[in-house]
Write a protein that holds these residues in place. Structure first.
Motif, PDB file in Angstrom:
ATOM      1  N   LEU A   3       6.249 -81.353 -88.629  1.00 41.16           N
ATOM      2  CA  LEU A   3       5.364 -82.509 -88.796  1.00 41.16           C
ATOM      3  C   LEU A   3       4.036 -82.109 -89.442  1.00 41.16           C
ATOM      4  CD1 LEU A   3       5.957 -84.355 -85.415  1.00 41.16           C
ATOM      5  CD2 LEU A   3       6.669 -85.120 -87.690  1.00 41.16           C
ATOM      6  N   LEU A   4       3.668 -80.842 -89.339  1.00 41.87           N
ATOM      7  CA  LEU A   4       2.397 -80.381 -89.925  1.00 41.87           C
ATOM      8  C   LEU A   4       2.367 -80.595 -91.433  1.00 41.87           C
ATOM      9  CD1 LEU A   4       1.949 -77.040 -87.953  1.00 41.87           C
ATOM     10  CD2 LEU A   4       0.817 -79.236 -87.513  1.00 41.87           C
ATOM     11  N   ALA A   5       3.532 -80.591 -92.081  1.00 45.35           N
ATOM     12  CA  ALA A   5       3.604 -80.761 -93.530  1.00 45.35           C
ATOM     13  C   ALA A   5       3.566 -82.233 -93.940  1.00 45.35           C
ATOM     14  CB  ALA A   5       4.874 -80.110 -94.073  1.00 45.35           C
ATOM     15  N   SER A   6       3.834 -83.153 -93.007  1.00 47.53           N
ATOM     16  CA  SER A   6       3.933 -84.555 -93.396  1.00 47.53           C
ATOM     17  C   SER A   6       2.923 -85.480 -92.713  1.00 47.53           C
ATOM     18  CB  SER A   6       5.354 -85.071 -93.109  1.00 47.53           C
ATOM     19  OG  SER A   6       5.656 -84.945 -91.732  1.00 47.53           O
ATOM     20  N   ILE A   7       2.284 -85.019 -91.650  1.00 42.76           N
ATOM     21  CA  ILE A   7       1.340 -85.851 -90.904  1.00 42.76           C
ATOM     22  C   ILE A   7       0.047 -85.064 -90.699  1.00 42.76           C
ATOM     23  CG2 ILE A   7       0.903 -86.931 -88.658  1.00 42.76           C
ATOM     24  CD1 ILE A   7       3.880 -87.360 -88.364  1.00 42.76           C
ATOM     25  N   ASP A   8      -1.077 -85.750 -90.829  1.00 46.43           N
ATOM     26  CA  ASP A   8      -2.361 -85.122 -90.521  1.00 46.43           C
ATOM     27  C   ASP A   8      -2.553 -85.185 -89.011  1.00 46.43           C
ATOM     28  OD1 ASP A   8      -4.909 -84.149 -90.279  1.00 46.43           O
ATOM     29  OD2 ASP A   8      -5.874 -85.875 -91.255  1.00 46.43           O
ATOM     30  N   VAL A   9      -2.046 -84.180 -88.322  1.00 50.41           N
ATOM     31  CA  VAL A   9      -2.115 -84.180 -86.857  1.00 50.41           C
ATOM     32  C   VAL A   9      -3.548 -84.036 -86.360  1.00 50.41           C
ATOM     33  CG1 VAL A   9       0.243 -83.339 -86.554  1.00 50.41           C
ATOM     34  CG2 VAL A   9      -1.649 -81.706 -86.603  1.00 50.41           C
ATOM     35  N   THR A  10      -4.456 -83.565 -87.209  1.00 49.81           N
ATOM     36  CA  THR A  10      -5.845 -83.377 -86.781  1.00 49.81           C
ATOM     37  C   THR A  10      -6.693 -84.637 -86.944  1.00 49.81           C
ATOM     38  OG1 THR A  10      -6.569 -82.570 -88.946  1.00 49.81           O
ATOM     39  CG2 THR A  10      -5.766 -80.919 -87.356  1.00 49.81           C
ATOM     40  N   ARG A  11      -6.140 -85.720 -87.483  1.00 52.35           N
ATOM     41  CA  ARG A  11      -6.937 -86.927 -87.711  1.00 52.35           C
ATOM     42  C   ARG A  11      -7.620 -87.370 -86.409  1.00 52.35           C
ATOM     43  NH1 ARG A  11      -2.133 -89.433 -86.945  1.00 52.35           N
ATOM     44  NH2 ARG A  11      -2.291 -91.160 -85.484  1.00 52.35           N
ATOM     45  N   GLY A  12      -8.924 -87.487 -86.485  1.00 54.50           N
ATOM     46  CA  GLY A  12      -9.707 -87.946 -85.349  1.00 54.50           C
ATOM     47  C   GLY A  12      -9.957 -86.899 -84.274  1.00 54.50           C
ATOM     48  N   LEU A  13      -9.348 -85.727 -84.379  1.00 55.05           N
ATOM     49  CA  LEU A  13      -9.500 -84.704 -83.339  1.00 55.05           C
ATOM     50  C   LEU A  13     -10.949 -84.250 -83.258  1.00 55.05           C
ATOM     51  CD1 LEU A  13      -8.201 -82.825 -81.230  1.00 55.05           C
ATOM     52  CD2 LEU A  13      -7.696 -81.232 -83.099  1.00 55.05           C
ATOM     53  N   LYS A  14     -11.475 -84.233 -82.043  1.00 56.92           N
ATOM     54  CA  LYS A  14     -12.865 -83.844 -81.840  1.00 56.92           C
ATOM     55  C   LYS A  14     -13.060 -82.360 -82.158  1.00 56.92           C
ATOM     56  CE  LYS A  14     -13.654 -87.387 -78.401  1.00 56.92           C
ATOM     57  NZ  LYS A  14     -13.709 -87.684 -76.963  1.00 56.92           N
ATOM     58  N   PRO A  15     -14.197 -81.984 -82.733  1.00 53.20           N
ATOM     59  CA  PRO A  15     -14.465 -80.575 -83.027  1.00 53.20           C
ATOM     60  C   PRO A  15     -14.305 -79.711 -81.776  1.00 53.20           C
ATOM     61  CG  PRO A  15     -16.139 -81.976 -84.017  1.00 53.20           C
ATOM     62  CD  PRO A  15     -15.302 -82.863 -83.132  1.00 53.20           C
ATOM     63  N   GLY A  16     -13.674 -78.565 -81.953  1.00 53.21           N
ATOM     64  CA  GLY A  16     -13.442 -77.652 -80.839  1.00 53.21           C
ATOM     65  C   GLY A  16     -12.228 -78.000 -80.006  1.00 53.21           C
ATOM     66  N   GLY A  17     -11.533 -79.082 -80.370  1.00 57.46           N
ATOM     67  CA  GLY A  17     -10.338 -79.489 -79.624  1.00 57.46           C
ATOM     68  C   GLY A  17      -9.197 -78.508 -79.813  1.00 57.46           C
ATOM     69  N   TRP A  18      -8.246 -78.580 -78.904  1.00 54.61           N
ATOM     70  CA  TRP A  18      -7.075 -77.705 -78.960  1.00 54.61           C
ATOM     71  C   TRP A  18      -5.919 -78.387 -79.664  1.00 54.61           C
ATOM     72  CZ3 TRP A  18      -6.371 -72.714 -78.015  1.00 54.61           C
ATOM     73  CH2 TRP A  18      -7.357 -72.043 -77.284  1.00 54.61           C
ATOM     74  N   ILE A  19      -5.205 -77.606 -80.465  1.00 55.42           N
ATOM     75  CA  ILE A  19      -3.953 -78.034 -81.073  1.00 55.42           C
ATOM     76  C   ILE A  19      -2.886 -77.082 -80.543  1.00 55.42           C
ATOM     77  CG2 ILE A  19      -2.682 -78.426 -83.203  1.00 55.42           C
ATOM     78  CD1 ILE A  19      -5.482 -78.517 -84.605  1.00 55.42           C
ATOM     79  N   LEU A  20      -1.945 -77.607 -79.774  1.00 54.41           N
ATOM     80  CA  LEU A  20      -0.835 -76.828 -79.234  1.00 54.41           C
ATOM     81  C   LEU A  20       0.392 -77.150 -80.072  1.00 54.41           C
ATOM     82  CD1 LEU A  20       0.637 -75.083 -77.142  1.00 54.41           C
ATOM     83  CD2 LEU A  20       0.785 -77.126 -75.687  1.00 54.41           C
ATOM     84  N   ILE A  21       0.995 -76.120 -80.673  1.00 56.93           N
ATOM     85  CA  ILE A  21       2.098 -76.312 -81.611  1.00 56.93           C
ATOM     86  C   ILE A  21       3.346 -75.581 -81.119  1.00 56.93           C
ATOM     87  CG2 ILE A  21       2.868 -76.040 -84.008  1.00 56.93           C
ATOM     88  CD1 ILE A  21      -0.141 -75.698 -84.745  1.00 56.93           C
ATOM     89  N   ASN A  22       4.493 -76.259 -81.216  1.00 49.95           N
ATOM     90  CA  ASN A  22       5.784 -75.629 -80.984  1.00 49.95           C
ATOM     91  C   ASN A  22       6.183 -74.922 -82.276  1.00 49.95           C
ATOM     92  OD1 ASN A  22       8.450 -74.910 -80.463  1.00 49.95           O
ATOM     93  ND2 ASN A  22       9.223 -76.977 -80.812  1.00 49.95           N
ATOM     94  N   THR A  23       6.008 -73.620 -82.300  1.00 49.23           N
ATOM     95  CA  THR A  23       6.363 -72.823 -83.473  1.00 49.23           C
ATOM     96  C   THR A  23       6.553 -71.372 -83.014  1.00 49.23           C
ATOM     97  OG1 THR A  23       5.717 -72.226 -85.739  1.00 49.23           O
ATOM     98  CG2 THR A  23       3.944 -72.381 -84.122  1.00 49.23           C
ATOM     99  N   PRO A  24       7.457 -70.641 -83.661  1.00 51.63           N
ATOM    100  CA  PRO A  24       7.686 -69.261 -83.231  1.00 51.63           C
ATOM    101  C   PRO A  24       6.574 -68.290 -83.600  1.00 51.63           C
ATOM    102  CG  PRO A  24       9.131 -69.811 -85.066  1.00 51.63           C
ATOM    103  CD  PRO A  24       8.413 -71.074 -84.682  1.00 51.63           C
ATOM    104  N   GLN A  25       5.700 -68.676 -84.544  1.00 49.48           N
ATOM    105  CA  GLN A  25       4.630 -67.761 -84.951  1.00 49.48           C
ATOM    106  C   GLN A  25       3.414 -68.559 -85.402  1.00 49.48           C
ATOM    107  OE1 GLN A  25       6.843 -65.709 -87.886  1.00 49.48           O
ATOM    108  NE2 GLN A  25       6.358 -67.125 -89.519  1.00 49.48           N
ATOM    109  N   GLN A  26       2.297 -67.890 -85.494  1.00 49.03           N
ATOM    110  CA  GLN A  26       1.062 -68.531 -85.945  1.00 49.03           C
ATOM    111  C   GLN A  26       1.302 -69.163 -87.310  1.00 49.03           C
ATOM    112  OE1 GLN A  26      -2.448 -66.106 -85.660  1.00 49.03           O
ATOM    113  NE2 GLN A  26      -3.444 -67.185 -87.331  1.00 49.03           N
ATOM    114  N   PRO A  27       0.812 -70.387 -87.523  1.00 45.72           N
ATOM    115  CA  PRO A  27       0.962 -70.999 -88.845  1.00 45.72           C
ATOM    116  C   PRO A  27       0.365 -70.098 -89.931  1.00 45.72           C
ATOM    117  CG  PRO A  27       0.214 -72.618 -87.250  1.00 45.72           C
ATOM    118  CD  PRO A  27       0.174 -71.273 -86.562  1.00 45.72           C
ATOM    119  N   ASP A  28       1.043 -70.035 -91.087  1.00 42.97           N
ATOM    120  CA  ASP A  28       0.588 -69.197 -92.199  1.00 42.97           C
ATOM    121  C   ASP A  28      -0.795 -69.611 -92.687  1.00 42.97           C
ATOM    122  OD1 ASP A  28       2.913 -67.691 -92.184  1.00 42.97           O
ATOM    123  OD2 ASP A  28       3.925 -69.000 -93.626  1.00 42.97           O
ATOM    124  N   ASP A  29      -0.992 -70.909 -92.820  1.00 42.77           N
ATOM    125  CA  ASP A  29      -2.259 -71.406 -93.326  1.00 42.77           C
ATOM    126  C   ASP A  29      -3.029 -72.049 -92.176  1.00 42.77           C
ATOM    127  OD1 ASP A  29      -4.393 -72.397 -94.759  1.00 42.77           O
ATOM    128  OD2 ASP A  29      -3.233 -73.941 -95.803  1.00 42.77           O
TER     129      ASP A  29
END
Length: 186
Positions: A77-103
């Motif tokens: 979904l990271l490639a198709s949706i702006d998951v950070t829209r409206g996210l407050k500065p310093g907020g946490w993003i928890l992602i289901n992924t096997p490794q740290q995002p490349d970018d």
């Protein structure tokens, strides 16, 4: 008040994850409010769910537009949706992924945590190989990221909400709690 937005796909258990987390927080003594937002109701379609947590009665009745934290159940979904829209500065993003995002550029100003919830779900035979059910693993990772609710409340919520493979789901939550990776950059 804390507001959390979940991003997932139909069939992953996104809505059940928000409900279970709400019940865990409620058992921990908080007031909660949770609700989903569906577009096209079909397996695989993008789904959002919202959770509000407060130590006082929650009177607000609208979508969550400026969440404190984000939970991403499907890293595609990271490639198709702006998951950070409206996210407050310093907020946490928890992602289901096997490794740290490349970018990590899109996450500047936010804290990022990730866990291989898919791998954990497959290890515990939750769902199928093509459709693993990752929600309980994400609950354990969330508890580790935020330091609350306590794992005992997560486990009790799983036992109340998940009708099958309860012990496997509890173990998935514990494994995700232990395997969480994070970068504090907010």
């Amino acid at each position: 008040m804390q507001e959390i937005r979940f991003h997932g796909r139909g069939g992953q258990g996104t809505v059940l994850a928000s409900i279970s987390l709400a019940k865990a927080y409620f058992d921990a003594g908080y007031e909660v409010q949770t609700f989903p937002l569906f577009g096209v109701e079909r397996r695989g379609a993008p789904v959002e769910a919202y959770l509000r947590i407060d130590d006082r009665k929650i009177l607000l009745r609208c979508n969550v537009y400026e969440p404190d934290h984000i939970v991403v159940m499907d890293n595609k979904l990271l490639a198709s949706i702006d998951v950070t829209r409206g996210l407050k500065p310093g907020g946490w993003i928890l992602i289901n992924t096997p490794q740290q995002p490349d970018d990590m550029t899109p996450f500047d100003g936010f804290n990022v945590a990730w866990v291989d919830a898919t791998g954990i779900a497959l290890q515990h035979r939750l769902g199928t190989r093509t459709s693993p059910i990752i929600n309980t693993a994400m609950l354990g990772a969330f508890a580790r990221t935020h330091g609350e609710p306590a794992m005992e409340h997560i486990e009790q919520a799983i036992l109340k909400e998940v009708p099958i493979k309860q012990q496997e789901n509890v173990m998935a939550a514990r494994d995700a709690f232990d395997q969480l990776q994070r970068v504090d950059q907010g």
